[in-house]
Design an enzyme around this catalytic site. Structure first.
Site, short mmCIF file in Angstrom:
data_model
loop_
_atom_site.label_atom_id
_atom_site.label_comp_id
_atom_site.label_asym_id
_atom_site.label_seq_id
_atom_site.Cartn_x
_atom_site.Cartn_y
_atom_site.Cartn_z
N CYS A 140 0.83 -1.20 0.00
CA CYS A 140 0.00 0.00 0.00
C CYS A 140 0.87 1.26 0.00
O CYS A 140 1.55 1.53 -0.97
CB CYS A 140 -0.98 -0.05 1.17
SG CYS A 140 -2.31 1.15 1.04
N HIS B 70 -3.53 -5.64 1.01
CA HIS B 70 -2.83 -5.86 2.28
C HIS B 70 -2.74 -7.33 2.70
O HIS B 70 -3.58 -7.81 3.46
CB HIS B 70 -3.54 -5.09 3.39
CG HIS B 70 -3.35 -3.62 3.30
ND1 HIS B 70 -2.35 -2.95 4.00
CD2 HIS B 70 -4.00 -2.69 2.59
CE1 HIS B 70 -2.42 -1.66 3.72
NE2 HIS B 70 -3.42 -1.48 2.87
N GLU C 38 -0.80 -8.56 4.87
CA GLU C 38 -0.52 -8.68 6.30
C GLU C 38 -1.80 -8.63 7.14
O GLU C 38 -1.76 -8.98 8.32
CB GLU C 38 0.47 -7.58 6.74
CG GLU C 38 -0.13 -6.22 7.05
CD GLU C 38 -0.52 -5.42 5.82
OE1 GLU C 38 -0.64 -6.00 4.74
OE2 GLU C 38 -0.75 -4.20 5.96
#
Lengths: 82, 225
Positions: free
Chosen positions: B87, B195, B197
């Site tokens: 990002c 994302h 994560e």
């Protein structure tokens, strides 16, 4: 000392949805005849005599603008006068 | 020996805690790096997490790309150290010149925050654990996620197999050619807007698909050791 203006705009071929939104808002104000709007940034730099045109161009190209998506114009104003 | 993966925090970074957690879930040690650091503490790889570094002043990622810690990151990346930008981290890697192209405002002008399916299209240091052609579901949350580059660059990226992730639907942010993530010529620097994560455990995300990026790089580090 001199005043330097750097104007940065999205490249013509890069879609500028913010500029388009502004253009549409003009229509809602009853303004017609504005064919296109591009929205950019306007930098005003106060520089001393040690900063030459090549240095200004370097500042614009490596920091103030991203050459991938933006174009820029550097303009020097003498003694703060246009 | 446990691999050590650095996670950088800039002023305005938001996702460093989740990125460090993903690193630990994958079985590595997470090493916190600060934007003013000039020493990477000998880490084996670096994650540049998402957020709004320096408040997105000037352009998203522009100030962070020129902060002290990025000097050694760029040097190490050029020597082959794996780097993942997520990002705002992707925006930073583009601004730092490690990845081609740029990220600009979504065509719809809206911030997009939802889960999205991505196709994995390249075998890189961060995707070696995935089958090329497989799909993963991870969150997308960005207002300036529209990948742009000139046509010549896009053709080159596709020709060299450097489109790592593509949206499995028409890109909701207007990204050219539906590109969600790209990599460097050596496949060791990867950036993507969504994302991974945030998708490492079904308890806290849409699934665990994102963990594969972090385990992939560990496999590469172990294989190289």
């Amino acid at each position: 000392m001199a005043r330097v203006i750097v104007d940065v705009l999205p490249k013509a071929e890069i879609l500028d949805p913010q500029g388009q939104a502004v253009a549409r808002a003009m229509g809602r104000l009853g303004v017609s005849g504005v064919a296109d709007v591009r929205q950019g940034k306007h930098f005003v730099l106060e520089v001393d005599d040690s900063v030459d045109d090549a240095e200004l161009e370097r500042i614009a190209e490596t920091l103030l603008a991203n050459p991938v998506m933006e174009e820029w114009i550097v303009r020097r104003e003498r003694n703060g006068q246009s | 020996m446990t691999a050590r993966i650095g996670v950088i925090t800039f002023p305005g970074t938001l996702d460093d805690v989740d990125a460090a957690r993903a690193v630990r879930y994958a079985g590595a040690e997470a090493v916190s790096l600060w934007h003013r650091d000039t020493d990477l503490q000998g880490v084996d790889a670096v994650v540049v997490p998402g957020g709004f570094s320096y408040g997105d002043y000037l352009r998203a990622g522009a100030i962070a790309a020129r902060s002290p810690v990025m000097g050694p990151v760029v040097d190490a990346a050029r020597r082959g150290m794996p780097v993942l930008g997520i990002c705002n981290g992707f925006q930073i890697l583009c601004e730092a010149g490690l990845l081609p192209g740029a990220l600009v405002r979504n065509t719809g002008l809206r911030f997009i925050c939802r889960e999205i399916r991505l196709r994995v299209e390249a075998d890189t240091a961060w995707t070696s654990g995935f089958e090329v052609g497989s799909a993963i579901t991870v969150p997308l949350k960005s207002g300036e996620g529209r990948f742009v580059a000139d046509a010549e660059t896009l053709d080159r990226l596709e020709g060299e197999g450097r489109v790592v992730f593509r949206y499995a639907e028409p890109a909701p942010n207007g990204a050219l050619r539906d590109i969600a993530g790209v990599c460097s010529t050596d496949g060791r620097v990867v950036g993507l807007m969504p994302h991974p994560e945030h998708a490492i455990d079904p308890l806290t995300g849409p699934g665990a698909d994102g963990l594969g990026l972090f385990t992939s790089v560990l496999g590469r580090l172990t294989a190289a050791a």
